[in-house]
Motif scaffolding. Structure first.
Motif, mmCIF file in Angstrom:
data_model
loop_
_atom_site.group_PDB
_atom_site.id
_atom_site.type_symbol
_atom_site.label_atom_id
_atom_site.label_comp_id
_atom_site.label_asym_id
_atom_site.label_seq_id
_atom_site.Cartn_x
_atom_site.Cartn_y
_atom_site.Cartn_z
ATOM 1 N N GLY A 104 -10.005 -10.610 29.427
ATOM 2 C CA GLY A 104 -9.327 -11.763 30.004
ATOM 3 C C GLY A 104 -8.145 -12.196 29.165
ATOM 4 O O GLY A 104 -7.674 -13.328 29.284
ATOM 5 N N ALA A 105 -7.649 -11.301 28.315
ATOM 6 C CA ALA A 105 -6.613 -11.655 27.337
ATOM 7 C C ALA A 105 -5.250 -11.089 27.701
ATOM 8 O O ALA A 105 -4.461 -10.736 26.832
ATOM 9 C CB ALA A 105 -7.023 -11.156 25.950
ATOM 10 N N GLY A 106 -4.957 -11.019 28.988
ATOM 11 C CA GLY A 106 -3.701 -10.418 29.407
ATOM 12 C C GLY A 106 -2.567 -11.391 29.671
ATOM 13 O O GLY A 106 -1.476 -10.969 30.057
ATOM 14 N N GLU A 107 -2.786 -12.682 29.478
ATOM 15 C CA GLU A 107 -1.743 -13.677 29.749
ATOM 16 C C GLU A 107 -0.588 -13.494 28.774
ATOM 17 O O GLU A 107 -0.760 -13.565 27.560
ATOM 18 C CB GLU A 107 -2.305 -15.091 29.640
ATOM 19 N N PRO A 108 0.644 -13.269 29.273
ATOM 20 C CA PRO A 108 1.783 -13.033 28.372
ATOM 21 C C PRO A 108 2.336 -14.330 27.796
ATOM 22 O O PRO A 108 1.866 -15.429 28.118
ATOM 23 C CB PRO A 108 2.807 -12.367 29.301
ATOM 24 N N ALA A 109 3.362 -14.179 26.966
ATOM 25 C CA ALA A 109 4.048 -15.339 26.398
ATOM 26 C C ALA A 109 4.653 -16.181 27.521
ATOM 27 O O ALA A 109 5.045 -15.651 28.569
ATOM 28 C CB ALA A 109 5.134 -14.880 25.437
ATOM 29 N N PRO A 110 4.744 -17.493 27.326
ATOM 30 C CA PRO A 110 5.351 -18.347 28.354
ATOM 31 C C PRO A 110 6.758 -17.871 28.704
ATOM 32 O O PRO A 110 7.565 -17.570 27.831
ATOM 33 C CB PRO A 110 5.385 -19.725 27.681
ATOM 34 N N GLY A 111 7.040 -17.804 30.005
ATOM 35 C CA GLY A 111 8.365 -17.427 30.467
ATOM 36 C C GLY A 111 8.629 -15.943 30.550
ATOM 37 O O GLY A 111 9.703 -15.526 31.005
ATOM 38 N N HIS A 112 7.679 -15.116 30.123
ATOM 39 C CA HIS A 112 7.913 -13.663 30.163
ATOM 40 C C HIS A 112 7.831 -13.145 31.590
ATOM 41 O O HIS A 112 6.915 -13.478 32.337
ATOM 42 C CB HIS A 112 6.874 -12.942 29.304
ATOM 43 N N ARG A 113 8.800 -12.304 31.956
ATOM 44 C CA ARG A 113 8.791 -11.648 33.264
ATOM 45 C C ARG A 113 8.148 -10.277 33.123
ATOM 46 O O ARG A 113 8.566 -9.477 32.275
ATOM 47 C CB ARG A 113 10.218 -11.513 33.795
ATOM 48 N N PRO A 114 7.136 -9.989 33.915
ATOM 49 C CA PRO A 114 6.443 -8.695 33.789
ATOM 50 C C PRO A 114 7.396 -7.517 33.964
ATOM 51 O O PRO A 114 8.403 -7.616 34.674
ATOM 52 C CB PRO A 114 5.406 -8.748 34.920
ATOM 53 N N LEU A 115 7.069 -6.424 33.306
ATOM 54 C CA LEU A 115 7.847 -5.209 33.467
ATOM 55 C C LEU A 115 7.723 -4.686 34.901
ATOM 56 O O LEU A 115 6.704 -4.899 35.566
ATOM 57 C CB LEU A 115 7.350 -4.131 32.506
ATOM 58 N N SER A 116 8.748 -4.003 35.352
ATOM 59 C CA SER A 116 8.659 -3.343 36.653
ATOM 60 C C SER A 116 7.610 -2.240 36.565
ATOM 61 O O SER A 116 7.301 -1.741 35.478
ATOM 62 C CB SER A 116 10.008 -2.748 37.035
ATOM 63 N N PRO A 117 7.039 -1.835 37.696
ATOM 64 C CA PRO A 117 6.054 -0.737 37.664
ATOM 65 C C PRO A 117 6.597 0.515 36.988
ATOM 66 O O PRO A 117 5.874 1.175 36.221
ATOM 67 C CB PRO A 117 5.744 -0.503 39.142
ATOM 68 N N GLY A 118 7.850 0.838 37.250
ATOM 69 C CA GLY A 118 8.428 2.033 36.641
ATOM 70 C C GLY A 118 8.536 1.919 35.134
ATOM 71 O O GLY A 118 8.215 2.869 34.401
ATOM 72 N N ALA A 119 8.979 0.754 34.660
ATOM 73 C CA ALA A 119 9.107 0.544 33.213
ATOM 74 C C ALA A 119 7.734 0.568 32.547
ATOM 75 O O ALA A 119 7.580 1.105 31.441
ATOM 76 C CB ALA A 119 9.812 -0.783 32.942
#
Length: 258
Positions: A214-229
């Motif tokens: 359950g520890a996958g929450e990123p830093a505040p404001g981070h935009r997830p990588l695209s699937p390709g990246a």
């Protein structure tokens, strides 16, 4: 970070841990190890077996079990932000402690003062670490101690470097180092650190483990990588991958200057 964004983040954290409570233990090797080492530090103190103890972020009870053993005549208040984690903890530790759903960063609803406030790998989820620790320290009884383990600056340095090598932005939160931990003003304190290198089969295994915790929450404001990246990132981490956990062991003493 505004209040709405903060609340959204808190809700995501609660949901993540709530949904992973049943399988948490099978993925939590480092969490168990750190809780054990923190428990040993607590046991080595001169705190009385009958003291009043508050645990922040008890999870499924790794540290809680040891606290119950160390303070057999004490009053234990075990708290977590996720009710399902408390249920798992109660199943391990039994009904002697008092269990309470609580956001440790904003500990409203606590009663009285505590001789020991303990926490293992929960403080890194605080939105405002300095203010959260300050609020908790106000619940220490005269002569009391706050003893905790949290993540430090070098945590997941290998994961960050893998992002940088591909020109990608890493979403791992920025944690403090031992020299810039935001202690409350006037607090007397001490800190040790430890680096734990945890092996994984590959980058996929590392990511799966974090999700299982359950520890996958990123830093505040981070935009997830695209699937390709994200695929490119994991492809760069094929084969055995080791991730560093930088553990800060803090000890705050009630009253007085350092």
């Amino acid at each position: 970070m505004n209040d709405n964004t903060t609340e959204d983040r808190k809700h995501r954290i609660v949901h993540a841990f709530s949904s992973r409570a049943s399988g948490y233990d099978s993925a939590a090797d480092v969490q168990w190890l750190v809780a054990t080492r923190l428990a040993e530090r607590i046991k080595a103190t001169s705190l009385a077996p009958s003291c009043r103890v508050l645990e922040i972020g008890c999870g499924t009870g790794f540290l809680s079990q040891r606290l119950a053993e160390t303070f057999p005549d004490g009053e234990l208040v075990l708290t977590d932000i996720a009710a399902s984690m408390l249920d798992r903890c109660r199943a391990k530790v039994g009904h002697r402690p008092h269990y309470q759903v609580l956001d440790g960063e904003r500990p409203n609803g606590l009663e009285g003062q505590f001789d020991l406030i303990a926490s293992s790998l929960a403080f890194q989820w605080f939105v405002d670490l300095e203010e959260g620790v300050r609020r908790l320290s106000a619940y220490l009884a005269p002569g009391g101690r706050m003893m905790f383990a949290t993540l430090g600056r070098k945590t997941f340095v290998e994961w960050r470097e893998a992002h940088e090598a591909l020109g990608l932005v890493c979403g791992t939160p920025q944690y403090p180092g031992p020299g810039d931990f935001p202690w409350p003003a006037e607090a007397r304190h001490a800190m040790d650190e430890e680096l734990i290198r945890q092996p994984y089969d590959d980058g996929h295994d590392f990511v799966r483990t974090l999700k299982a915790l359950g520890a996958g929450e990123p830093a505040p404001g981070h935009r997830p990588l695209s699937p390709g990246a994200f695929r490119r990132l994991l492809a760069s981490l094929e084969g055995e991958f080791a991730a560093t956990y930088h553990i800060l062991y803090g000890d705050l003493f009630a009253g007085g200057k350092s």
